[in-house]
Design a protein around this motif. Sequence first.
Motif, PDB file in Angstrom:
ATOM      1  N   ASP A  21     -42.468  42.774  21.584  1.00 44.48           N
ATOM      2  CA  ASP A  21     -43.832  42.359  21.916  1.00 44.48           C
ATOM      3  C   ASP A  21     -43.967  40.853  22.066  1.00 44.48           C
ATOM      4  O   ASP A  21     -45.062  40.320  22.154  1.00 44.48           O
ATOM      5  N   GLY A  22     -42.819  40.153  22.123  1.00 44.07           N
ATOM      6  CA  GLY A  22     -42.860  38.712  22.338  1.00 44.07           C
ATOM      7  C   GLY A  22     -43.200  38.371  23.773  1.00 44.07           C
ATOM      8  O   GLY A  22     -43.272  39.242  24.659  1.00 44.07           O
ATOM      9  N   PRO A  23     -43.428  37.098  24.071  1.00 39.78           N
ATOM     10  CA  PRO A  23     -43.806  36.695  25.430  1.00 39.78           C
ATOM     11  C   PRO A  23     -42.732  37.073  26.453  1.00 39.78           C
ATOM     12  O   PRO A  23     -41.531  37.034  26.166  1.00 39.78           O
ATOM     13  N   LEU A  24     -43.180  37.436  27.641  1.00 38.62           N
ATOM     14  CA  LEU A  24     -42.281  37.685  28.761  1.00 38.62           C
ATOM     15  C   LEU A  24     -42.466  36.543  29.756  1.00 38.62           C
ATOM     16  O   LEU A  24     -43.574  36.288  30.229  1.00 38.62           O
ATOM     17  N   VAL A  25     -41.372  35.853  30.061  1.00 37.41           N
ATOM     18  CA  VAL A  25     -41.386  34.708  30.965  1.00 37.41           C
ATOM     19  C   VAL A  25     -40.810  35.165  32.299  1.00 37.41           C
ATOM     20  O   VAL A  25     -39.634  35.529  32.381  1.00 37.41           O
ATOM     21  N   LEU A  26     -41.624  35.186  33.337  1.00 37.24           N
ATOM     22  CA  LEU A  26     -41.211  35.652  34.658  1.00 37.24           C
ATOM     23  C   LEU A  26     -40.978  34.466  35.566  1.00 37.24           C
ATOM     24  O   LEU A  26     -41.859  33.613  35.709  1.00 37.24           O
ATOM     25  N   VAL A  29     -36.717  36.104  29.133  1.00 34.53           N
ATOM     26  CA  VAL A  29     -36.889  35.477  30.433  1.00 34.53           C
ATOM     27  C   VAL A  29     -36.397  36.458  31.496  1.00 34.53           C
ATOM     28  O   VAL A  29     -35.293  36.993  31.386  1.00 34.53           O
ATOM     29  N   LEU A  30     -37.218  36.685  32.523  1.00 32.39           N
ATOM     30  CA  LEU A  30     -36.883  37.617  33.591  1.00 32.39           C
ATOM     31  C   LEU A  30     -36.945  36.888  34.926  1.00 32.39           C
ATOM     32  O   LEU A  30     -37.987  36.361  35.314  1.00 32.39           O
ATOM     33  N   GLY A  31     -35.820  36.840  35.637  1.00 29.10           N
ATOM     34  CA  GLY A  31     -35.752  36.215  36.953  1.00 29.10           C
ATOM     35  C   GLY A  31     -35.708  37.254  38.057  1.00 29.10           C
ATOM     36  O   GLY A  31     -35.333  38.412  37.831  1.00 29.10           O
ATOM     37  N   TYR A  32     -36.065  36.842  39.270  1.00 30.69           N
ATOM     38  CA  TYR A  32     -36.159  37.752  40.408  1.00 30.69           C
ATOM     39  C   TYR A  32     -34.953  37.608  41.336  1.00 30.69           C
ATOM     40  O   TYR A  32     -34.551  36.497  41.683  1.00 30.69           O
ATOM     41  N   ALA A  33     -34.422  38.756  41.749  1.00 36.94           N
ATOM     42  CA  ALA A  33     -33.360  38.765  42.756  1.00 36.94           C
ATOM     43  C   ALA A  33     -33.994  38.585  44.142  1.00 36.94           C
ATOM     44  O   ALA A  33     -35.115  39.020  44.355  1.00 36.94           O
ATOM     45  N   GLU A  34     -33.268  37.983  45.119  1.00 35.05           N
ATOM     46  CA  GLU A  34     -31.987  37.387  44.825  1.00 35.05           C
ATOM     47  C   GLU A  34     -32.104  35.890  44.614  1.00 35.05           C
ATOM     48  O   GLU A  34     -31.251  35.263  44.023  1.00 35.05           O
ATOM     49  N   THR A  35     -33.217  35.321  45.132  1.00 37.36           N
ATOM     50  CA  THR A  35     -33.253  33.866  45.205  1.00 37.36           C
ATOM     51  C   THR A  35     -33.445  33.178  43.867  1.00 37.36           C
ATOM     52  O   THR A  35     -33.073  32.020  43.717  1.00 37.36           O
ATOM     53  N   ALA A  36     -34.038  33.852  42.878  1.00 40.31           N
ATOM     54  CA  ALA A  36     -34.375  33.161  41.630  1.00 40.31           C
ATOM     55  C   ALA A  36     -33.477  33.561  40.468  1.00 40.31           C
ATOM     56  O   ALA A  36     -33.809  33.268  39.323  1.00 40.31           O
ATOM     57  N   THR A  37     -32.347  34.193  40.728  1.00 40.83           N
ATOM     58  CA  THR A  37     -31.482  34.577  39.604  1.00 40.83           C
ATOM     59  C   THR A  37     -30.920  33.349  38.895  1.00 40.83           C
ATOM     60  O   THR A  37     -30.826  33.323  37.667  1.00 40.83           O
ATOM     61  N   GLY A  38     -30.551  32.332  39.667  1.00 43.41           N
ATOM     62  CA  GLY A  38     -30.039  31.116  39.052  1.00 43.41           C
ATOM     63  C   GLY A  38     -31.141  30.272  38.447  1.00 43.41           C
ATOM     64  O   GLY A  38     -30.975  29.687  37.368  1.00 43.41           O
ATOM     65  N   TYR A  95     -47.844  36.518  28.719  1.00 39.54           N
ATOM     66  CA  TYR A  95     -46.895  36.352  29.816  1.00 39.54           C
ATOM     67  C   TYR A  95     -46.933  34.894  30.263  1.00 39.54           C
ATOM     68  O   TYR A  95     -47.978  34.249  30.240  1.00 39.54           O
ATOM     69  N   VAL A  96     -45.782  34.401  30.673  1.00 36.43           N
ATOM     70  CA  VAL A  96     -45.703  33.069  31.265  1.00 36.43           C
ATOM     71  C   VAL A  96     -45.016  33.212  32.615  1.00 36.43           C
ATOM     72  O   VAL A  96     -43.924  33.770  32.706  1.00 36.43           O
ATOM     73  N   VAL A  97     -45.669  32.748  33.660  1.00 39.23           N
ATOM     74  CA  VAL A  97     -45.120  32.785  35.009  1.00 39.23           C
ATOM     75  C   VAL A  97     -44.620  31.389  35.352  1.00 39.23           C
ATOM     76  O   VAL A  97     -45.363  30.408  35.216  1.00 39.23           O
ATOM     77  N   VAL A  98     -43.368  31.300  35.780  1.00 40.40           N
ATOM     78  CA  VAL A  98     -42.736  30.015  36.076  1.00 40.40           C
ATOM     79  C   VAL A  98     -42.269  30.028  37.526  1.00 40.40           C
ATOM     80  O   VAL A  98     -41.669  31.006  37.987  1.00 40.40           O
ATOM     81  N   ALA A  99     -42.545  28.964  38.254  1.00 42.76           N
ATOM     82  CA  ALA A  99     -42.103  28.846  39.644  1.00 42.76           C
ATOM     83  C   ALA A  99     -41.887  27.374  39.968  1.00 42.76           C
ATOM     84  O   ALA A  99     -42.441  26.487  39.313  1.00 42.76           O
ATOM     85  N   LEU A 100     -41.081  27.140  40.983  1.00 41.27           N
ATOM     86  CA  LEU A 100     -40.929  25.767  41.450  1.00 41.27           C
ATOM     87  C   LEU A 100     -42.233  25.273  42.056  1.00 41.27           C
ATOM     88  O   LEU A 100     -42.649  24.145  41.816  1.00 41.27           O
ATOM     89  N   VAL A 101     -42.890  26.155  42.845  1.00 37.30           N
ATOM     90  CA  VAL A 101     -44.157  25.778  43.468  1.00 37.30           C
ATOM     91  C   VAL A 101     -45.135  26.937  43.371  1.00 37.30           C
ATOM     92  O   VAL A 101     -44.767  28.103  43.465  1.00 37.30           O
TER      93      VAL A 101
END
Length: 949
Positions: free
Chosen positions: A183-188, A120-129, A215-221
């Motif tokens: 080579d497993g899925p990357l969740v962004l 799982v990979l989160g984005y700085a700074e707002t999505a680290t938590g 790849y799996v992209v996850v977002a609140l909206v």
Amino acid sequence: MWSGQWVADQLGIALEDASDAVAAAGGDARADQPSRADRTSHAGPDGFEGDAGEGTGAGRLRELLGLALRRNPRRAHLLVSNVLGKHVPQRPAVVHGAGVRLGERVRALLGDADAARAVVLGYAETATGLGHSVADGLALAPYLHSTRRPVDGVRPVGGFEEEHSHATSHLLLPEDPALLAGDGPLVLVDDEFSTGRTVLNTIRTLHRRFPRERYVVVALVDMRSAADRADLDRFAASLGARVDLVALAAGTVRLPADVLARGQALVAEHETGPATLPDGAPEHAGPAHPAPVRVELDWPRGLPDGGRHGFTPAHRRALDAALPDMARRLARAVRPARLAPGARVLVLGFEELMYAPLRLAEALQAEFDHTATHGASGAGGASGAAGGVEVRYSTTTRSPVLALDDPGYAIRTRLTFPAHDAPADGPGPRYAYNVAPGGDPARRFDAIVAVVDSAADTPALHAPGGLLDALAAQTPRLAYAVVPSYLPTGADDPATAAEPTPAEAAAPARRAPQDPPAPATAAPADPARAAGLASSAPTPRTPAGVPDRQASPMQEPLRGPDFSSYAADEVGWLLQDFSEVTLEAPVEEREEAIQGGGAHYAESLPIEYQPSDAYQDLFRSALQTSAARIARAVGAVTETLLAEHQDRPGRGPGSRPVLVSLARAGTPVGVLMRRWAQHAHGIDLPHYAISIVRGRGIDTAALRWLARHHDPVDVVFVDGWTGKGAITRELAAAIEEFESSETADGARGFDPRIAVLADPGGCVATYGTRDDFLIPSACLNSTVSGLVSRTVLRADLVRPGQFHGAKFYRELADADLSGLFLDTVTARFAEVAHAAARDAKELVATPHRAPTWEGWAAVERISEEYGIHDVNLVKPGVGETSRVLLRRVPWKVLARRGAGPDLDHVRMLAEQRGVPVEEVDDLPYSCVGLIHPRYTRAATGADGRAVTR
């Protein structure tokens, strides 16, 4: 009232539900099933607070999002999440729960086997938590978040850019470099999916080095437009990978055409008007501010403070076990305030440090609830005193947003304070939103607990006007806790040789004296390295005596003979010296990486072209032929800018410009212009060289240096020639963005217009000539430019706040023609002085001397006629065509019929590269170089020559 109503009314912005346009179940985007591309799985709102009622459609979006305005030239509005815990204080269970439920949906989508192989990979700074919370829901996978904080001794495995952020550069610093190599899925995970470009940048960058199938992209909206959705479809199809999307809600933002201008006007109006609450000031006179109480958390040894270097399921279990005790410590610090039922307590995190404060806030709420039910469990609290206490959670941020105390606006109040973690990009303001109560006393917090990491526990945190001082004015009870900043094993910090105690770890870290920084080294380039991925070069070391995790102090200009073969007084290079770093890659590999989208041309260097004896003879002959013509153009442009500078507001006779050449093609011209001013007027003009990179902008650290040492109004940017005007446009946009940003530190007044020797494209108003002729400095690379390479900008080498870099090829001294070029042209100054003065007088007297952009129209026409469909692959003019033949993979050269000797060197280079020269009519330039479109290695012959297809 909806917290976006004010912006919606003022600007005509609307949130529109897109649930009818997307499926209600997970889908994919992949080459073998394009018809199923980009389907979004939605989770329900799950109790999020708001006015939405049913929590569906546009109501769901309003429940999740408010609207605010910000001073950002790329996007005027800000979608303010009500469940992220960044700008809006929210119940921690809501914030953590939103991410956990998204993670559970991802696990169901992948299945346990693939979930255990995922990262799982989160984005700085707002999505680290948020990203960390998604990893909690996934449960089986490790977590990493990007960062803008470089760490000495930790080698980045890559970096990427964020499109609409005010601060864009992201680093990936896993403790285990192999974390992303599986080579497993990357969740962004990001807080919003607005255009998709940031995610595309990340996937494109990582896929070149660590290819994977899913790849799996996850977002609140998910707020992408139809065009953005189509872009992802095409991208996923070209990648051959499956891309799933999971979001709480989907929709679009309807924006009027003039939203940027109107938004900026509103920001200007309300930022200059009377504030309801001065930044950081108390709302009313009252008792003295409370002294902040430090809480010793007893953070578990060896437990990372977050995902900056990786966080595993084992780390999660260790944190879960320690949280109850840490919550009790926080509760004991807050309870003496004798909180009444219904009291409000805020746990305030710090920028990228979102997850640890979030989990502490959630545990603190659980402790208060337990105490209310069972009575106090330890000394320091009164039984039942915490009944009904509500904990809220938010974090500070570096993002500037307009505050307006209106119920229909998402950012009601703003506290402003200086950065306190010695940031790598230099000092600047930081913000805490909706912490001050504004005009509504019911919004006041009865206690605040600030949570920072030890890198941020500096004197600036405790100073008057600092964060703690600003918070103390807003609450009767203030506590703070310090989480030890995790440094991976082997990180370049002497303090990590022995494991610190919690008290030691919580103290501000300081570096021990050490040797001067050693030059960075790197492995030879390959296609992945050319893409800026195989970053084996260590982050430059921090000089002795500088606080830990702080960038090197502002450098002084590099000067010859230590850097470049120019004399020290000819030019100061506002660059870092990368001479010891291996940056060169074969031309074909660079072209493949650049056109494949996985690299930027500024991330590597071409192997320096070594001219043959015949080509050097041609250079010398051309120099003798054109020296007087060049000297006249140098005189004309120098006299013109001297006259123009005296007419600038606040300037007059005797006022002297500061020459700032765009490295490196502009630097020989800048040196010649400086020499002309000495020859004709006996004045010494300061001259510096600065880096500008197409698509990335100008070196803002260099601009700040210039502003500290000179009045920006005096700065005149200098370049060699214009092609289609890409750099001219880039400079104008970069200066506008820099001066409107918080990182400008008050630097204002730079004029983005460029003075050039030759302007065949009609792109500037200050020039020596508009003829397209051979300028010999365009014939060669470093050997006519002071032995300096083209400039380099790469995330693992250039940290925020540092100059861009370049190499000094000392080993080519025997072939250096830089001095010969300058001296030959300078020797002709006297004979052309009268003609140059006449040219300048005529140019200054010309009314409405505006750019014609004639060349740009020709470039667009050629791009379409030759089926290239990319203006960046069309390089007009003698200078740009020479660069194509020297540095890129050329396809063909278009030459204006009857161009004559000015193209002798172009024809020679084309013959050496096996490139056809096609004579054409109606060409505004002497020639145009075409880079091979859709280049791959398969398009290269066995002899390495360009393909003609």
